[in-house]
Design a protein around this motif. Structure first.
Motif, PDB file in Angstrom:
ATOM      1  N   PHE A 189      42.823  70.169  13.062  1.00  0.00           N
ATOM      2  CA  PHE A 189      44.359  70.440  12.607  1.00  0.00           C
ATOM      3  C   PHE A 189      45.226  70.568  13.948  1.00  0.00           C
ATOM      4  O   PHE A 189      44.812  71.240  14.750  1.00  0.00           O
ATOM      5  N   GLY A 190      46.544  70.116  13.903  1.00  0.00           N
ATOM      6  CA  GLY A 190      47.449  70.361  14.883  1.00  0.00           C
ATOM      7  C   GLY A 190      47.414  69.569  16.254  1.00  0.00           C
ATOM      8  O   GLY A 190      46.358  68.897  16.320  1.00  0.00           O
ATOM      9  N   GLU A 191      48.478  69.580  17.020  1.00  0.00           N
ATOM     10  CA  GLU A 191      48.297  68.654  18.175  1.00  0.00           C
ATOM     11  C   GLU A 191      47.476  68.922  19.565  1.00  0.00           C
ATOM     12  O   GLU A 191      47.352  68.147  19.923  1.00  0.00           O
ATOM     13  N   ARG A 192      47.214  70.390  19.433  1.00  0.00           N
ATOM     14  CA  ARG A 192      46.452  70.720  20.783  1.00  0.00           C
ATOM     15  C   ARG A 192      45.259  69.619  20.837  1.00  0.00           C
ATOM     16  O   ARG A 192      44.519  69.598  19.945  1.00  0.00           O
ATOM     17  N   GLY A 193      45.029  69.006  21.817  1.00  0.00           N
ATOM     18  CA  GLY A 193      43.768  68.330  22.093  1.00  0.00           C
ATOM     19  C   GLY A 193      43.740  67.039  21.414  1.00  0.00           C
ATOM     20  O   GLY A 193      42.817  66.222  21.659  1.00  0.00           O
ATOM     21  N   SER A 194      44.782  66.702  20.677  1.00  0.00           N
ATOM     22  CA  SER A 194      45.051  65.126  20.210  1.00  0.00           C
ATOM     23  C   SER A 194      44.862  64.111  21.295  1.00  0.00           C
ATOM     24  O   SER A 194      44.195  63.009  21.099  1.00  0.00           O
ATOM     25  N   GLU A 195      45.325  64.123  22.275  1.00  0.00           N
ATOM     26  CA  GLU A 195      45.601  62.976  23.115  1.00  0.00           C
ATOM     27  C   GLU A 195      44.039  62.717  23.695  1.00  0.00           C
ATOM     28  O   GLU A 195      43.928  61.841  24.061  1.00  0.00           O
ATOM     29  N   GLY A 196      43.351  64.127  23.902  1.00  0.00           N
ATOM     30  CA  GLY A 196      42.066  63.878  24.546  1.00  0.00           C
ATOM     31  C   GLY A 196      41.177  63.189  23.478  1.00  0.00           C
ATOM     32  O   GLY A 196      40.487  62.304  23.653  1.00  0.00           O
ATOM     33  N   LYS A 197      41.487  63.328  22.042  1.00  0.00           N
ATOM     34  CA  LYS A 197      40.527  62.665  21.237  1.00  0.00           C
ATOM     35  C   LYS A 197      41.101  61.096  21.209  1.00  0.00           C
ATOM     36  O   LYS A 197      40.333  60.286  21.016  1.00  0.00           O
ATOM     37  N   ILE A 198      42.297  60.781  21.384  1.00  0.00           N
ATOM     38  CA  ILE A 198      42.795  59.379  21.258  1.00  0.00           C
ATOM     39  C   ILE A 198      42.035  58.583  22.570  1.00  0.00           C
ATOM     40  O   ILE A 198      41.799  57.289  22.424  1.00  0.00           O
ATOM     41  N   LEU A 199      42.140  59.357  23.508  1.00  0.00           N
ATOM     42  CA  LEU A 199      41.362  58.802  24.772  1.00  0.00           C
ATOM     43  C   LEU A 199      39.892  58.494  24.573  1.00  0.00           C
ATOM     44  O   LEU A 199      39.155  57.540  25.206  1.00  0.00           O
ATOM     45  N   SER A 200      39.231  59.409  23.753  1.00  0.00           N
ATOM     46  CA  SER A 200      37.923  59.120  23.311  1.00  0.00           C
ATOM     47  C   SER A 200      37.620  58.129  22.882  1.00  0.00           C
ATOM     48  O   SER A 200      36.781  57.099  22.695  1.00  0.00           O
ATOM     49  N   ALA A 201      38.528  57.798  21.551  1.00  0.00           N
ATOM     50  CA  ALA A 201      38.578  56.696  20.690  1.00  0.00           C
ATOM     51  C   ALA A 201      38.750  55.300  21.647  1.00  0.00           C
ATOM     52  O   ALA A 201      37.917  54.380  21.352  1.00  0.00           O
ATOM     53  N   ARG A 202      39.480  55.350  22.528  1.00  0.00           N
ATOM     54  CA  ARG A 202      39.745  54.376  23.365  1.00  0.00           C
ATOM     55  C   ARG A 202      38.647  53.998  24.158  1.00  0.00           C
ATOM     56  O   ARG A 202      38.179  52.883  24.490  1.00  0.00           O
ATOM     57  N   PHE A 203      37.963  54.973  24.835  1.00  0.00           N
ATOM     58  CA  PHE A 203      36.642  54.780  25.842  1.00  0.00           C
ATOM     59  C   PHE A 203      35.803  54.215  24.848  1.00  0.00           C
ATOM     60  O   PHE A 203      34.978  53.308  25.365  1.00  0.00           O
ATOM     61  N   ALA A 204      35.522  54.539  23.737  1.00  0.00           N
ATOM     62  CA  ALA A 204      34.517  54.021  22.731  1.00  0.00           C
ATOM     63  C   ALA A 204      34.727  52.603  22.413  1.00  0.00           C
ATOM     64  O   ALA A 204      33.919  51.973  22.489  1.00  0.00           O
ATOM     65  N   ARG A 205      36.060  52.330  22.054  1.00  0.00           N
ATOM     66  CA  ARG A 205      36.365  50.891  21.819  1.00  0.00           C
ATOM     67  C   ARG A 205      36.255  49.965  22.938  1.00  0.00           C
ATOM     68  O   ARG A 205      35.655  48.735  22.680  1.00  0.00           O
ATOM     69  N   GLU A 206      36.662  50.523  23.922  1.00  0.00           N
ATOM     70  CA  GLU A 206      36.794  49.543  25.040  1.00  0.00           C
ATOM     71  C   GLU A 206      35.266  49.258  25.756  1.00  0.00           C
ATOM     72  O   GLU A 206      34.808  48.283  26.161  1.00  0.00           O
ATOM     73  N   ARG A 207      34.487  50.302  25.680  1.00  0.00           N
ATOM     74  CA  ARG A 207      33.010  50.486  26.234  1.00  0.00           C
ATOM     75  C   ARG A 207      32.110  49.809  25.464  1.00  0.00           C
ATOM     76  O   ARG A 207      30.925  49.889  25.645  1.00  0.00           O
ATOM     77  N   LYS A 208      32.342  49.771  24.106  1.00  0.00           N
ATOM     78  CA  LYS A 208      31.532  49.351  23.076  1.00  0.00           C
ATOM     79  C   LYS A 208      30.446  50.302  22.711  1.00  0.00           C
ATOM     80  O   LYS A 208      29.173  50.022  22.206  1.00  0.00           O
ATOM     81  N   LEU A 209      30.907  51.404  22.791  1.00  0.00           N
ATOM     82  CA  LEU A 209      30.194  52.477  22.337  1.00  0.00           C
ATOM     83  C   LEU A 209      30.051  53.008  20.840  1.00  0.00           C
ATOM     84  O   LEU A 209      31.232  52.943  20.455  1.00  0.00           O
ATOM     85  N   PRO A 210      29.206  53.308  20.372  1.00  0.00           N
ATOM     86  CA  PRO A 210      29.287  53.776  18.910  1.00  0.00           C
ATOM     87  C   PRO A 210      30.507  54.903  18.737  1.00  0.00           C
ATOM     88  O   PRO A 210      30.274  55.908  19.458  1.00  0.00           O
ATOM     89  N   TYR A 211      31.215  54.752  17.845  1.00  0.00           N
ATOM     90  CA  TYR A 211      32.350  55.806  17.598  1.00  0.00           C
ATOM     91  C   TYR A 211      32.381  56.209  16.123  1.00  0.00           C
ATOM     92  O   TYR A 211      32.187  55.155  15.229  1.00  0.00           O
ATOM     93  N   PHE A 212      32.219  57.250  15.988  1.00  0.00           N
ATOM     94  CA  PHE A 212      32.556  57.970  14.598  1.00  0.00           C
ATOM     95  C   PHE A 212      33.588  58.789  14.396  1.00  0.00           C
ATOM     96  O   PHE A 212      33.660  59.971  15.037  1.00  0.00           O
ATOM     97  N   GLY A 213      34.640  58.401  13.721  1.00  0.00           N
ATOM     98  CA  GLY A 213      35.979  59.148  13.546  1.00  0.00           C
ATOM     99  C   GLY A 213      35.943  59.900  11.870  1.00  0.00           C
ATOM    100  O   GLY A 213      35.898  59.020  11.165  1.00  0.00           O
ATOM    101  N   ILE A 214      36.114  61.275  11.999  1.00  0.00           N
ATOM    102  CA  ILE A 214      36.043  61.807  10.882  1.00  0.00           C
ATOM    103  C   ILE A 214      37.352  62.314  10.455  1.00  0.00           C
ATOM    104  O   ILE A 214      37.737  63.473  11.370  1.00  0.00           O
ATOM    105  N   CYS A 215      38.011  62.116   9.590  1.00  0.00           N
ATOM    106  CA  CYS A 215      39.418  62.781   9.075  1.00  0.00           C
ATOM    107  C   CYS A 215      40.420  62.763  10.198  1.00  0.00           C
ATOM    108  O   CYS A 215      40.808  61.467  10.629  1.00  0.00           O
ATOM    109  N   PHE A 216      40.710  63.550  10.789  1.00  0.00           N
ATOM    110  CA  PHE A 216      41.455  63.708  12.125  1.00  0.00           C
ATOM    111  C   PHE A 216      41.242  62.796  13.142  1.00  0.00           C
ATOM    112  O   PHE A 216      41.700  62.065  13.919  1.00  0.00           O
TER     113      PHE A 216
END
Length: 542
Positions: free
Chosen positions: A354-381
């Motif tokens: 919950f909340g904005e703190r750390g959200s940009e870091g999570k977005i960057l993690s999703a981008r890394f996984a998408r671009e590097r073809k690394l398995p990514y599992f996003g739950i809820c937030f």
């Protein structure tokens, strides 16, 4: 008629009453008995829903939408019996109901007091709805001696007299510390804890004693003598490699045998523990190892992700591998390049929060996984952040954000104001109370035929547990799908996005619900089993 087992704790907190209760329930279940486990929490919150995960740990959500203590997750995982809102009660909820009755005049002018009104309410809760069970295990939260727990302890003391003779026993979990300078295990803390318990009228029938090394026979006799407990009922509870070894270890020490003896059940049915041995062997003898990065914001307290940790381990059991967790505070990626942290892992999981703190870091993690073809599992937030990343990077929606963080020109994620629960419309206001106002509990979802997630489930109609206040804005669906993000799962009415995935990626899935809440060691959740399988494939590429 149900028999009652009351589990209390002494000396210090965090000794593992929840695991002990769950393990005992599993052992009784393995002997063919029908069991129910309940948790009595002494804090004044109505439920843990508004409490910080850093203080309380995980909030476990039941099918019927109750926000409960994380110990109910242990109960479900060990026994397979789904918990419900009547399996967890707090002081706050008890007082809320009593005060409501007083305001209505239900007490007919009587002075409302802790005894008998509060204790009667607790007893009514404990006794309600147990007709179909052989044993009801009630864990009392907190530590004996805490002022908050006194009404609950008084209530279970009274129940010892109210129930038929032999209808209830008391198990007390304590700590036996080792003093290195003296080279001795000390019994005094347990003696004092039992003395405190006896001072309020409860004599324990069984002592379950936590220790980091075997307890000598002389020390057991000493505790038996000073605590007025049979020597055979002083059970050592030693540390084990995994929580799934606990039922086997406690059976070996004779806990379930002693419980049944205390109720006069002799001879007792023999336990069937084969599946526990299978789980234990699977964890002890993996055929490989994968590393999963958990990019979260509560990584300083692992209990905030308890069900998630267990579900990942279940996925490892399903694939005969050990799952090593690499905990990463998401805020660090807002200052440093994620690559050095994420290049060495075989999969990335971004959990709820919950909340904005750390959200940009999570977005960057999703981008890394998408671009590097690394398995990514996003739950809820974690799903929402993956959608925002795709909106910004793939669909060119530069201002994509969530209204959870404040007003947004491009609210790709927004506050839910109404949704359907069965045939009923549920509504929420932005300025309303926080407690109990999320989309909570089990909801159905329809999966797109031919999608990866439908293939994983082996079905297109599923039911999963939810706990969220914000949702992906379906107004952006067409633009996002054109950019390559598929909305593979929707609510049955087609209004609420439930799952997303990227078609040309080995494994990139986000889900709005919490699948970890339904995973079991004997029945790993299909999403976690599939995610770990993808991580195994990734490990072979490195």
């Amino acid at each position: 008629m149900a028999r009652y087992i009351f589990i209390t704790g002494g000396v210090v907190s965090s000794l593992g009453k929840g695991i002990a209760s769950a393990a005992l329930g599993a052992l009784l279940q393995a002997r063919g008995y029908r069991v129910r486990l309940r948790k009595l929490d002494p804090y004044l919150n109505v439920d843990p829903g508004t409490m910080s995960p850093l203080q309380h740990g995980e909030v476990f959500v039941t099918d019927d939408g109750a926000e409960t203590d994380l110990d109910l997750g242990h109960y479900e995982r060990f026994t397979g019996r789904p918990a419900n809102q009547m399996d967890n009660v707090t002081t706050g909820r008890i007082y809320k109901e009593i005060i409501a009755k007083e305001r209505r005049g239900d007490y007919l002018g009587a002075t409302v007091q802790v005894i008998p009104h509060v204790t009667d309410a607790i007893k009514a809760f404990v006794l309600d709805g147990n007709e179909e069970y052989d044993f009801v295990l009630c864990e009392i939260g907190g530590t004996v001696g805490d002022i908050e727990a006194m009404p609950f302890l008084e209530a279970i003391r009274q129940l010892g007299n109210d129930l038929p003779r032999g209808g209830a026993i008391y198990v007390h979990l304590t700590l036996m510390p080792y003093i290195a300078t003296a080279g001795e295990l000390k019994t005094k803390p347990t003696q004092h804890s039992v003395k405190e318990l006896r001072s309020i009228g409860i004599q324990p029938d069984i002592l379950l004693v936590r220790a980091d090394r075997p307890i000598p026979a002389d020390e057991r006799r000493k505790m038996s003598l000073f605590c007025n407990v049979r020597e055979t009922a002083v059970i050592q509870a030693l540390d084990v490699a995994t929580i799934y070894d606990v039922p086997i270890a406690y059976h070996h020490e004779g806990l379930d045998t002693e419980v049944l003896a205390a109720f006069g059940i002799d001879p007792a049915p023999k336990p069937q523990l084969q599946r526990w041995h299978q789980v234990s062997n699977g964890i002890r003898n993996p055929e490989g190892e994968v590393t999963i990065a958990i990019v979260g914001k509560y990584t300083g307290l692992k209990d905030a992700y308890k069900s998630l940790i267990e579900a990942l381990q279940h996925g490892g059991i399903a694939n005969q591998v050990k799952v090593k967790l690499d905990w990463i505070e998401s805020e660090i990626f807002e200052k440093e390049d994620p690559a050095p942290y994420l290049e060495r892992v075989h999969g990335i999981l971004v959990p709820g929060g919950f909340g904005e703190r750390g959200s940009e870091g999570k977005i960057l993690s999703a981008r890394f996984a998408r671009e590097r073809k690394l398995p990514y599992f996003g739950i809820c937030f974690g799903m929402q952040m993956a959608v925002i990343e795709a909106a910004r990077t793939l669909a060119g929606i530069d201002g994509a954000s969530s209204t959870e963080f404040g007003p947004s020109q491009e609210p790709v994620v927004g506050l839910m104001t109404e949704w359907m629960r069965g045939n009923e419309l549920e509504q929420r206001a932005a300025e309303g109370d926080l407690g109990g106002t999320m989309r909570l509990g089990s909801y159905k979802a329809s999966l797109k035929p031919g999608s990866k997630i439908a293939e994983i489930y082996g079905d297109t109609e599923i039911t999963e547990r939810h706990r969220h206040r914000y949702e992906v804005n379906r107004a952006y669906r067409e633009r996002l799908e054109a950019a390559g993000l598929s909305f593979a799962g929707m609510s049955p009415d087609g209004l609420l996005p439930e799952t997303v995935e990227i078609d040309d990626h080995p494994w990139f899935i986000g889900v709005q619900y919490h699948p970890e809440l339904k995973s079991r060691p004997f029945e790993p959740h299909p999403l976690f089993a599939s995610f770990i399988a993808a991580a195994v494939d990734q490990s072979r590429l490195v």
